[in-house]
Every structure is written in C-alpha cells, then in structure tokens.
Design a protein around this motif. Structure first.
Motif, PDB file in Angstrom:
ATOM      1  N   GLN A 206      30.033  50.933 -36.446  1.00  0.00           N
ATOM      2  CA  GLN A 206      28.874  51.751 -36.784  1.00  0.00           C
ATOM      3  C   GLN A 206      27.542  51.183 -36.284  1.00  0.00           C
ATOM      4  O   GLN A 206      26.798  51.832 -35.570  1.00  0.00           O
ATOM      5  N   LYS A 209      27.297  50.802 -32.398  1.00  0.00           N
ATOM      6  CA  LYS A 209      27.146  52.029 -31.598  1.00  0.00           C
ATOM      7  C   LYS A 209      25.746  52.615 -31.777  1.00  0.00           C
ATOM      8  O   LYS A 209      25.206  53.212 -30.845  1.00  0.00           O
ATOM      9  N   GLN A 210      25.134  52.400 -32.957  1.00  0.00           N
ATOM     10  CA  GLN A 210      23.746  52.832 -33.115  1.00  0.00           C
ATOM     11  C   GLN A 210      22.813  51.985 -32.243  1.00  0.00           C
ATOM     12  O   GLN A 210      21.855  52.502 -31.664  1.00  0.00           O
ATOM     13  N   MET A 213      22.768  53.253 -28.800  1.00  0.00           N
ATOM     14  CA  MET A 213      21.868  54.403 -28.633  1.00  0.00           C
ATOM     15  C   MET A 213      20.431  53.905 -28.453  1.00  0.00           C
ATOM     16  O   MET A 213      19.681  54.435 -27.631  1.00  0.00           O
ATOM     17  N   ASP A 244      36.057  56.676 -31.540  1.00  0.00           N
ATOM     18  CA  ASP A 244      34.687  56.515 -32.029  1.00  0.00           C
ATOM     19  C   ASP A 244      33.713  57.028 -30.984  1.00  0.00           C
ATOM     20  O   ASP A 244      33.935  56.828 -29.775  1.00  0.00           O
ATOM     21  N   GLU A 246      29.280  58.203 -30.243  1.00  0.00           N
ATOM     22  CA  GLU A 246      27.882  58.353 -30.669  1.00  0.00           C
ATOM     23  C   GLU A 246      27.127  59.031 -29.537  1.00  0.00           C
ATOM     24  O   GLU A 246      27.399  58.777 -28.351  1.00  0.00           O
ATOM     25  N   SER A 248      23.107  60.582 -28.228  1.00  0.00           N
ATOM     26  CA  SER A 248      21.652  60.591 -28.422  1.00  0.00           C
ATOM     27  C   SER A 248      21.065  61.967 -28.115  1.00  0.00           C
ATOM     28  O   SER A 248      21.649  62.742 -27.356  1.00  0.00           O
ATOM     29  N   GLY A 494      31.564  62.218 -39.594  1.00  0.00           N
ATOM     30  CA  GLY A 494      30.383  61.657 -38.947  1.00  0.00           C
ATOM     31  C   GLY A 494      29.121  62.204 -39.567  1.00  0.00           C
ATOM     32  O   GLY A 494      29.151  62.914 -40.575  1.00  0.00           O
ATOM     33  N   ARG A 497      22.285  60.308 -37.793  1.00  0.00           N
ATOM     34  CA  ARG A 497      21.814  59.035 -38.339  1.00  0.00           C
ATOM     35  C   ARG A 497      20.311  59.085 -38.600  1.00  0.00           C
ATOM     36  O   ARG A 497      19.586  59.865 -37.982  1.00  0.00           O
ATOM     37  N   HIS A 536      19.935  60.342 -33.038  1.00  0.00           N
ATOM     38  CA  HIS A 536      21.325  60.170 -32.617  1.00  0.00           C
ATOM     39  C   HIS A 536      22.283  60.542 -33.744  1.00  0.00           C
ATOM     40  O   HIS A 536      21.901  60.590 -34.918  1.00  0.00           O
ATOM     41  N   GLY A 538      26.869  60.804 -34.614  1.00  0.00           N
ATOM     42  CA  GLY A 538      28.184  60.391 -34.129  1.00  0.00           C
ATOM     43  C   GLY A 538      29.306  60.917 -34.993  1.00  0.00           C
ATOM     44  O   GLY A 538      29.089  61.645 -35.963  1.00  0.00           O
TER      45      GLY A 538
END
Length: 594
Positions: A206, A209-210, A213, A244, A246, A248, A494, A497, A536, A538
C-alpha cells in the motif's frame, strides 16, 4: 535401474499428438498412470501435464530386452518412449483427447523408478487432505490440481499483458519493510546487523505504491506475495498473492472502468464466461439492508426485509425490546420451506447463535394457509397477518426473524440466507454474479479499543460531500472505497486515496494517532506528500480467491501450489520449526518457554 536420456529429446507432450500425426515417429516422456499386461502385449497409459496417451509394447517392435523392461515398469515410473503414431487398434476412447490414437513403442528408457505412492494419483481424490498435503509433490501430479495451477498461470499472464497494454508498469516493492501495525498482525523478521530491530513482511504494498504515484509513475501494477499473521479460514492463508495496482489522476469511475474490462477479458479468455458490462453497483448501505452482507451473493433471492414498523407496538417483548435499544427487526422468507422439520429449524437457530443471535423467531405457513410460530401467542391475529403480508409470505413458506442491534441482525440473516441457499442447492458454481459495492463507511467504532478504526485503511479518501462531518459525526462519513464481489466472495477492493495533507492528518487524528505517532509510523509517506502528490486511487485482487471461484473450488488451498493448513503450518516441510541456538545468538534473540 534408472537410465539417462542419452541424447533423446521429447518431441511432443502427450496430448499434442492426434490423428494428423499417424505414421510419424515421436518421442514422449512422462509418468506411468496405469499398466495392463495382456501377455503378448503390454499397454501403458502415459501421463504428463497435458493429459494421457496410450502406449503399446509388442516384443516384435521393441525386441525381447525392451519388452522385458516394459514388463517391469510400475505406476509412477518416469519413462521415455520412442514409437510410431497409429490409429487405435481397439475401441476409440471418446473421454480422452488422444482417444483415437496410440503409440507403438520401438524404444523404452526407464528414467526413474518409483515406490508405491501413499495414495492413487487420480482426479477428484477422496484421500484426506492432511495426507495429500504431506505428500503435496504427489498430490500436484493429479490432473485436476494441475489444471487449477495452469488456470492460475493463465490468469496471471493475461492480467500482466492486459495491464501492460493499458500503460501500467510492473514495479517490485520491498519484502523487508517497516512494521506499521494497523489491522492484522505483521510477520516479523529479526535483523542480524541491527540487533533488537525487526523488519516486517508486507501485508500489502500500500504505502510503496502510493509513493510510486508521488514519484510520477502514473500507473503501477504488481503480482505480489503478501503476509498476514491472522487466524485462518478456508479462503485465508498466512501468505497470499495480490494483483495490485495504483493509478494517478483518476477517480472511482476510471478505476472501475479499466478493471471491468480486465475482468471481462480474463474470464472470457480463461473460462469462456461473458461478464456483462457495466457490472452492477450497489452502495454498502443498500447491500446491508437487502442482503445483510457487504459481499452479497446475487445468485438467489431471499432478501432481508425490515419489519420494525410492523412490530413496533406488538406484544412480543423480544421484538419491542430490540427496537427500544436502537436495533431493528428483520426477516427472510425461505420460499417453499414451511414444512421444514422442527429439528432442522432448531439447527438453524443454533447456526444463528454462532453469528451473535440470542435466538431466532419463525413462522411456518402451512399449505392450507394456517401457520405455526415460535412467538404467535404473544401477538394478535391481525399483527401476525400484517407481519406475514410484509414478508410476502405464501402457503408453504418459512419466515425467519432476527431482532437485535443492526450489526448483529445483518450478520445473522446474511449468513442464514447463504446457509439455507446452500442446503437447497441454489449456489450454482456455473453462474458468475459480479457486483461493485461502493460508499463504505469510512470508519467503524471498535468497542474493544474504544476508538474508531479504518474500515479499509487510514489512507482512504472520504466522499467530498461528507467532509464537513469529519468533526461533527465521523461515524456517518462515507468512503470513496469500492469492493468487487463475485458470488458472495470479495475478490478485490480499493479506494481513492487521500492526497491532501490536512485531510490525511485529520484522518489519522480520528484514528487516535497523535502527530508524533503518525510520523513514527508513516512519516516517509507524510513527508512525500509535502512535495506534490497527484490524486490517485488503486485496487488489489486476491488472486487465490479469484482463481478458486473460476476453478469452482471451495478452498484456495486447491489453487495454491504449496499451501499451509489452518494453523499456518506446512505439513510437507514441517514449517515453522525450531532453529539452531547459534542462529538465535547471531540474531540476539532468546526463546522464552511458555
């Protein structure tokens, strides 16, 4: 005595040979599934991962020495055979892909001998799972398990290719990370170089992957192992695999749109199922009210009905007491089950108690329209009739009621409708009913910890129209979160975010983190957000669960090569296990005997 291949090369897998190859000389290799000795002829069914192929050994073709060798082979021997493809001399076997042909052997090599296996290598084995998992390397030879793992490989390959064509980059994230306990327990890994310090194995990628972005990678994907030290169920493992991703500069609809096309592509290509797009959407509140579950199974009806208003003034104190305590009274109609024996109804009551119910009220409507009820004596005829009408009760129906706090009533009736549907054979594994569940509560209140916890995770964005309630009524705030559900199983989830610092700080504050705590745990993410973060969102799928449903299996252990059992042990390798005192000393660890 085992022989070497001595320059032999396999020309085909077993089922790659058909009538179009008649007259050709081929070289095949695999395991002996079955051997039949007919005196002057020996028949062998040869097995590899593609399927079965019949081999004929005749002394006139293979010579005396070769025939004697064939006479000595047994089940699970590994052999190489050179021979000519012929049309079957006997009856065609329509159940086999190679049922029209056979190989007349001219050369045989025994590459490896085998002891008698502890169970037969055959499809749909009835052997106890514990024994199969102890000898998993043999269990994995069974065609049905091999097909499951081949399916899993196809799903992974197609997903990679599809997402690559959609502009996703496959980027690996670390396996050794920092422990940020929030939710399930971490698996910890001691550091030898930094005594007394520990890495954690990731519960998900988590935070990384943020960060990707924040770093401008735009679209990320990874098929990745994740780890959770939690109590297991049929669909849980201590290590599991996520698809998984993500993205943007997106919102909810963008994430859902690309994932609907992904699901439609994978299900069509792998199991020839047409997924109807767009997939139905349902808010969390509607799902709970109609099905008592945030992962409802839409393959059958039996929906919940809220009858609180009908019974609010009745004489049955179990109902009125629940309403006075802020709860509700809801029911389900098991159509056609009015004649269910009392013993089975009692079993349903016990089942309901396992989900928090104190009991279960019922009305069984006879075919002549009369009824018997567990609470009829406390209510007037008019009240009972109004209740039956509200439940759309007909002669022959069984009405079941639960009364308590909403959460308990939902849990009880949600589980009960699935239990009854299962007993009636309504859960058809050939039907695939997809559903997006949206607008989850952002927070749920933990009675144990006396604080709010994140329903998804602390980085989930509240719905913009609910932002003003973060201070005044945090429990009513909805999240920009979405789960993808298939046949009553959540296969992915998901959210959008949080990309604004002040909202992220407020969220962590609501979860009970001081600013210092928040920076101690998530400082690297919060710092990154100071340097320009794009909006973003995901999603992550449970690959194991998805393939389990595609393969029509009941447990993810059937689609994982080397799974653990419910207590998180591996019966084959005997892991986890003790380690040498020398290793513990190097890691500055000491075991305390309990």
């Amino acid at each position: 005595m085992a022989e070497s291949m001595k320059g032999l090369k396999r020309s085909n897998r077993c089922t790659e040979i058909g009538v179009e190859n008649v007259g050709q000389v081929v070289t095949v290799m695999g395991w002996v599934q079955k051997r039949r000795n007919l005196g002057s002829l020996i028949f062998v069914d040869l097995r590899d991962r593609s399927g079965l192929l019949q081999i004929i050994f005749d002394e006139n073709d293979i010579g005396k020495e070769g025939f004697e060798k064939a006479y000595g082979i047994r089940n699970e021997f590994v052999i190489a055979v050179v021979g000519q493809v012929e049309k079957r001399s006997g009856a065609v076997n329509e159940n086999l892909a190679t049922g029209e042909i056979e190989i007349r052997a001219t050369q045989l090599r025994i590459l490896s001998e085998s002891e008698t296996p502890p169970f037969p290598i055959e499809e749909n084995s009835n052997v106890k799972e514990e024994l199969r998992l102890k000898y998993r390397y043999l269990d994995l030879r069974r065609p049905d398990l091999q097909n499951n793992l081949i399916m899993r490989s196809k799903v992974a390959t197609l997903t990679r290719l599809f997402l690559a064509n959609e502009g996703f980059l496959e980027i690996e994230t670390p396996m050794l990370t920092k422990s940020t306990p929030e939710g399930a327990r971490d698996y910890l890994v001691p550091s030898r170089v930094h005594p007394g310090n520990f890495y954690a194995l990731p519960q998900s990628p988590q935070l990384f992957k943020q960060l990707l972005m924040c770093s401008g990678y735009d679209r990320y994907m990874q098929i990745v192992k994740c780890f959770r030290d939690e109590d297991l169920r049929a669909d849980r493992q201590p290590e599991f695999t996520q698809i998984d991703m993500e993205l943007s500069f997106v919102d909810i609809d963008d994430v859902i749109e690309v994932n609907e096309r992904l699901l439609a592509h994978v299900f069509k290509e792998v199991i020839d199922v047409d997924v109807q797009l767009p997939i139905q959407r349902m808010t969390w509140q509607v799902a709970m009210d109609r099905f008592g579950s945030d992962k409802p199974d839409l393959r059958f009806g039996m929906e919940l009905k809220d009858v609180s208003n009908i019974v609010k003034d009745c004489g049955f104190v179990v109902f009125t007491g629940a309403l006075e305590n802020g709860g509700s009274v809801r029911g389900i109609n098991a159509n056609g089950q009015g004649a269910m024996p009392r013993k089975k109804i009692d079993a349903l009551v016990e089942f309901a108690k396992g989900y928090g119910a104190k009991g279960l009220a019922y009305i069984a409507i006879n075919e002549d329209g009369t009824f018997k009820s567990s609470f009829g004596k406390f209510m007037t005829e008019d009240e009972m009739q109004a209740l039956i009408d509200a439940m759309e009760g007909k002669p022959g129906d069984l009405l079941l009621f639960s009364s308590d706090k909403n959460k308990i009533v939902w849990n009880v009736l949600g589980a009960l409708r699935v239990e009854i549907a299962n007993s009636l054979g309504l859960l058809d594994k050939n039907i695939f009913e997809f559903l997006w569940v949206t607008e989850f509560p952002l927070l749920e209140f933990s009675e144990e910890e006396n604080r709010f916890t994140a329903m998804h995770h602390p980085f989930t964005m509240p719905m913009e129209e609910d932002l003003d309630k973060l201070e005044s009524d945090p429990g009513s705030v909805r999240a920009k979160a979405y789960d993808i559900v298939l046949n009553g199983t959540e296969i992915g989830g998901g959210s959008v975010r949080i990309s604004q610092n002040h909202i992220q700080e407020k969220m962590l504050e609501l979860l009970g983190f001081t600013k210092e705590d928040a920076y101690e745990r998530f400082g690297f993410l919060l710092d990154a957000f100071k340097y320009g973060v794009p909006p973003h969102a995901g999603l992550a799928y449970g690959l194991d669960r998805m393939v389990m449903l595609m393969a029509k299996k009941d447990s993810i252990r059937d689609v994982i090569a080397f799974p653990k059992i419910k207590d998180a042990t591996c019966l084959m390798t005997d892991a986890p296990n003790v380690v040498d005192a020398k290793q513990l000393k190097e890691l500055a660890l000491e075991i305390i005997e309990k």
